[in-house]
Design a protein around this motif. Structure first.
Motif, short mmCIF file in Angstrom:
data_model
loop_
_atom_site.label_atom_id
_atom_site.label_comp_id
_atom_site.label_asym_id
_atom_site.label_seq_id
_atom_site.Cartn_x
_atom_site.Cartn_y
_atom_site.Cartn_z
N SER A 283 0.82 -1.21 0.00
CA SER A 283 0.00 0.00 0.00
C SER A 283 0.86 1.26 0.00
CB SER A 283 -0.94 0.01 1.21
OG SER A 283 -0.21 0.18 2.41
N ALA A 284 2.13 1.13 0.40
CA ALA A 284 3.03 2.30 0.45
C ALA A 284 3.88 2.43 -0.82
CB ALA A 284 3.93 2.21 1.67
N ILE A 285 3.64 1.57 -1.80
CA ILE A 285 4.43 1.59 -3.04
C ILE A 285 3.52 1.98 -4.20
CG2 ILE A 285 5.86 0.25 -4.62
CD1 ILE A 285 6.59 -1.56 -2.27
N VAL A 286 3.89 2.99 -4.94
CA VAL A 286 3.05 3.44 -6.05
C VAL A 286 3.37 2.62 -7.29
CG1 VAL A 286 2.85 5.79 -5.17
CG2 VAL A 286 4.71 5.23 -6.72
N PRO A 287 2.37 2.36 -8.14
CA PRO A 287 2.64 1.69 -9.42
C PRO A 287 3.70 2.44 -10.21
CG PRO A 287 0.27 1.81 -9.01
CD PRO A 287 0.93 2.65 -7.96
N GLY A 288 4.59 1.70 -10.82
CA GLY A 288 5.71 2.31 -11.54
C GLY A 288 7.02 2.17 -10.79
N THR A 289 6.94 1.95 -9.47
CA THR A 289 8.14 1.66 -8.68
C THR A 289 8.49 0.19 -8.87
OG1 THR A 289 7.53 3.29 -7.00
CG2 THR A 289 9.12 1.62 -6.36
N ARG A 290 9.74 -0.09 -9.15
CA ARG A 290 10.16 -1.48 -9.32
C ARG A 290 10.26 -2.16 -7.95
NH1 ARG A 290 12.39 1.22 -13.62
NH2 ARG A 290 12.39 0.08 -15.61
N ILE A 291 9.62 -3.31 -7.83
CA ILE A 291 9.61 -4.08 -6.57
C ILE A 291 10.38 -5.37 -6.81
CG2 ILE A 291 8.19 -5.14 -4.79
CD1 ILE A 291 5.87 -3.37 -5.78
N ILE A 292 11.46 -5.56 -6.07
CA ILE A 292 12.30 -6.76 -6.23
C ILE A 292 12.26 -7.53 -4.91
CG2 ILE A 292 14.63 -7.59 -6.69
CD1 ILE A 292 15.03 -4.89 -8.24
N LEU A 293 11.73 -8.74 -4.95
CA LEU A 293 11.52 -9.55 -3.76
C LEU A 293 12.45 -10.76 -3.80
CD1 LEU A 293 7.62 -9.42 -3.77
CD2 LEU A 293 9.20 -7.88 -2.60
N VAL A 294 13.27 -10.93 -2.75
CA VAL A 294 14.33 -11.93 -2.75
C VAL A 294 14.14 -12.87 -1.56
CG1 VAL A 294 16.83 -12.28 -2.76
CG2 VAL A 294 15.86 -10.18 -3.73
N GLY A 295 14.33 -14.16 -1.78
CA GLY A 295 14.21 -15.08 -0.66
C GLY A 295 14.53 -16.50 -1.06
N ASP A 296 14.48 -17.38 -0.08
CA ASP A 296 14.72 -18.81 -0.28
C ASP A 296 13.41 -19.53 -0.01
OD1 ASP A 296 15.45 -21.46 -0.23
OD2 ASP A 296 17.23 -21.16 1.03
N ALA A 297 12.78 -20.03 -1.06
CA ALA A 297 11.46 -20.64 -0.94
C ALA A 297 11.47 -21.91 -0.09
CB ALA A 297 10.91 -20.96 -2.33
N SER A 298 12.65 -22.50 0.13
CA SER A 298 12.72 -23.75 0.90
C SER A 298 12.78 -23.52 2.40
CB SER A 298 13.94 -24.56 0.46
OG SER A 298 13.83 -24.93 -0.90
N GLN A 299 12.92 -22.27 2.82
CA GLN A 299 12.95 -21.99 4.25
C GLN A 299 11.56 -22.04 4.84
OE1 GLN A 299 15.15 -18.61 5.61
NE2 GLN A 299 16.81 -18.93 4.15
#
Length: 746
Positions: A443-459
């Motif tokens: 909700s605090a990110i406006v469209p047009g801002t690049r969002i990069i989400l990083v993680g380890d799905a096995s955790q």
């Protein structure tokens, strides 16, 4: 009193200092009926609440730190009389100039006639020593001005509701509160923050409401759903929710089923596709799906010709920063450039950090503004060290406030009306991010801002409700890269090799031949603890070039000889023993000592903290210390009234009184609590964990917390059983489906 005979005292519970929700051990202050003095009481009384009139049996003991206390062996709750309610109101501070002692005098003199005298013949108050005629008139005026609130507090006091809570109820309902409580006391649980189902249920029972009341069943169903949220679920299958509620309420499932329509009409519960949601969780999933759709934009489309130039540019950026990028990492940077949302996942040693660094350097050269964040302070610190770019916690990024919102999280200053100002936002350790926090972030990110989400799905999934990162990956609606190649610099690490074997469900070598992954077969708890100390204190600090307190013991469980509770007491005595120059605080059954490693064990959105620079100059301050934040006790005050904790990210916070209940020793922590952290070395005892904790990604998460060395102590059979058991107990989440629906794929 004969020797061995228990003493008896009576009064009301003024406030609760501490309560262990696991075993019910409670410390509270009792205002004694006979003398009006405050007495600290300790003992097992899980259900005792603020404001309740009680008769206690037990004995007075002398605590070396806290002085004289009453240790109860049994208690009995009694209904307060009207006179007691009057005295409690007068002593509450509601009437300026009247305290506990004067209130007791007034009540002793006038008894049940007290309020009538104050209202009709206030001059009679002057008969009491300490009250002048003028003061008597002032009391009468205040009583008249606060008549309705006074009556409400006396009325609610009969139901063992504290004065502070009574004021909150009166402010919400006004004079309507009498009819509301008589007709449907369960509205208190729905409308008033801080009053739950159990309190409302007790009031209803005292009002004579039947067990199969429609109001009770509806409120109980909501409560059963809310309990599932605490266990990590976004919803429950309707049959499960009905069964849980019926068991809780002591009624037949058919009686619960009959009341569902009313809950649906009021939109307090949502039922869809055989699933029962609280409106909070259903709306959170829908909101996240909608906002993801709005932000999942194609921001750039590199043609075949442009890609070649782009790849050359990435190679230049990598070379300039001393990095080498493989084709998959270059593709990851390309997808970050092209898409509004990008997901990056992979196990240890697969190049996630290098990829993030490439992304950061590329966008910085493009002149873009970046923000980096992670769920915990320790994870944010790791991110800062790995990238050289300042990272913060998500809560600090969103500027958490002190008030609660939805009863689950703090209000954030950043949101749709005050968005984050950045071109690129990178979030690490996404497997730890729960549904409600993710909604606040989006909700605090406006469209047009690049969002990069990083993680380890096995955790392991987040402690809070949902499994956000897994659902994002599983939806297949976003640009993503799954790194799976182990890079040369990690190929020599048995930690990395074995972590990937564990993740694939394959056996690992269990011996002592490795440089960084050791297993010692031991089947005796006492021996395991002795070897653990030898490793943590004597062997690993020098071997890993780390401080003694940087070595972390991780355990699958809380209870038992190898659970974190008992291990912490054991390890504290060895690693930070008592000394003349180390002050201590005894808080219930825990000794906190200067130098101890501690962990925050629940979110406290109102806890104040500061960060100081050179010469003690304050450079930052704010609110909020969160579940999993780790630090050390740097100072205990001379009178043992409080202490300062410095957290891993440099924040310093003072703890005193009931706030100490938010802290635990952290020489040993559960693997669940270690998510997002990295330690030079970890020691993991695995001898006989309960069956629900014998699964693969619990072991995987523990092993991948180590940077230089893993030591497993215990049973090879149990370790192999964990590796062969896929997944933890199922977590009910439908975010993946909501995302696909929003994208038109559902």
């Amino acid at each position: 009193m004969a020797e061995g005979e228990l003493e008896r005292i009576a009064g009301y519970v003024d406030h609760i200092i501490f309560r262990n929700e696991t075993n019910g051990y409670t410390v509270f202050v009792l205002v004694e009926k006979k003398t009006g003095k405050e007495t600290t009481v300790t003992g097992m009384c899980r259900d005792l609440d603020i404001g309740e009139n009680v008769e206690l049996q037990g004995e007075f003991v002398q605590n070396p730190t806290y002085g004289r206390q009453f240790h109860l062996s049994s208690y009995h709750v009694v209904q307060p009389s009207d006179v007691e309610g009057m005295e409690r109101y007068l002593a509450s501070g509601a009437i300026k100039g009247v305290g506990a002692a004067l209130a007791a005098k007034i009540i002793r003199h006038f008894g049940e006639d007290t309020f009538r005298v104050i209202e009709e013949e206030p001059e009679l108050l002057a008969q009491i020593k300490g009250i002048s005629t003028r003061k008597a008139m002032e009391i009468a005026v205040q009583m008249e001005e606060k008549r309705e609130l006074r009556d409400a507090m006396v009325f609610l006091g009969k139901f063992q509701i504290s004065q502070a809570m009574a004021v909150r109820i009166y402010e919400a309902y006004g004079p309507r509160l009498y009819n509301i409580i008589r007709e449907n006391p369960y509205r208190l649980a729905q409308d008033i923050q801080g009053i739950g189902f159990q309190t409302a249920d007790r009031i209803a029972a005292e009002m004579g409401m039947s067990n199969d009341s429609e109001f009770r069943i509806r409120c109980g169903f909501e409560y059963a759903l809310s309990q599932s949220i605490a266990e990590g679920h976004s919803y429950l299958p309707v049959e499960t929710a009905v069964s849980n509620a019926a068991q809780l309420l002591g009624v037949e499932p058919e009686e619960v089923q009959r009341e569902l329509d009313a809950l649906l009409i009021e939109r307090r519960v949502i039922i869809r596709d055989g699933r029962a949601y609280t409106s909070l969780m259903y709306n959170a999933e829908c909101d996240c799906a909608r906002m993801l759709f709005e932000r999942n934009l194609k921001l750039k489309d590199l043609s075949a010709g442009a890609r070649k130039a782009f790849e050359e540019r990435i190679a230049q950026v990598a070379g300039k920063n001393g990095m080498t990028a493989d084709p998959l990492q270059i593709e990851a940077v390309q997808k970050c450039v092209e898409n509004g949302i990008f997901l990056l996942t992979g196990g240890p040693g697969t190049g996630k950090t290098t990829t993030i660094n490439l992304v950061i350097r590329y966008f910085m050269e493009e002149g873009m503004d970046l923000l980096l964040a992670a769920p915990t302070g320790r994870a944010a610190k790791r991110m800062t060290e790995a990238t050289g770019f300042e990272a913060t916690t998500i809560h600090r990024l969103l500027e958490v406030g002190g008030d609660l919102e939805d009863g689950h999280q703090g209000k954030f200053q950043k949101g749709a009306d005050n968005p984050l100002e950045a071109d690129v936002i990178i979030i690490d350790e996404m497997s730890m991010v729960d549904l409600l926090l993710f909604r606040a972030l989006l909700s605090a990110i406006v469209p047009g801002t690049r969002i990069i989400l990083v993680g380890d799905a096995s955790q392991l999934p987040s402690v809070g409700a949902g499994q956000v990162f897994r659902d994002l990956l599983g939806s297949e609606c976003f640009a993503m890269i799954r790194l799976n190649r182990i890079f040369r610099q990690a190929e020599g690490s048995d930690i990395v090799k074995n972590a990937h074997l564990i993740d694939q469900g394959r056996d690992i070598p269990l011996d002592t031949n490795s440089r960084d992954f050791l297993f010692l077969e031991r089947n005796d708890e006492k021996l395991i603890r002795q070897i653990m100390v030898w490793m943590v204190r004597d062997k690993l600090p020098e071997y890993c070039h780390a401080g003694l307190l940087d070595i972390q013991v991780l355990t699958p469980m809380r209870k038992g000889a190898l659970g974190c509770v008992e291990l912490n007491t054991y390890l504290q005595e060895v690693l930070n023993p008592p000394a003349k120059d180390k002050a201590e605080i005894l808080y219930q059954d825990t000794v906190f000592r200067e130098g101890d490693k501690v962990m925050q064990v629940r979110n406290n959105y109102r806890q104040e903290w500061t960060v100081t620079g050179l010469y003690g100059v304050k450079i930052d301050s704010g609110l909020g210390v969160f579940n999993g934040d780790m630090g050390r006790i740097r100072k205990i005050e001379a009178d043992a009234s409080g202490m300062e904790v410095e957290f891993d990210d440099g924040r310093v916070s003072r703890y005193g009184g009931a706030e100490l209940a938010d802290l635990e020793l952290a020489y040993a922590i559960t693997i669940h609590k270690s998510q997002g952290s990295e330690y030079p070395a970890v020691v993991i005892p695995i001898l006989d964990p309960p069956m629900p904790l014998q699964y693969r990604n619990l072991l995987y998460t523990g092993v991948t917390r180590a940077k230089s060395c893993v030591v497993l102590l215990g049973s090879a059979e149990r370790i192999r059983r964990m590796i062969g058991t896929e997944g933890e107990r199922r977590r009910y989440s439908s975010l993946q489906e909501r995302i696909r629906e929003a994208e038109g794929l559902g």
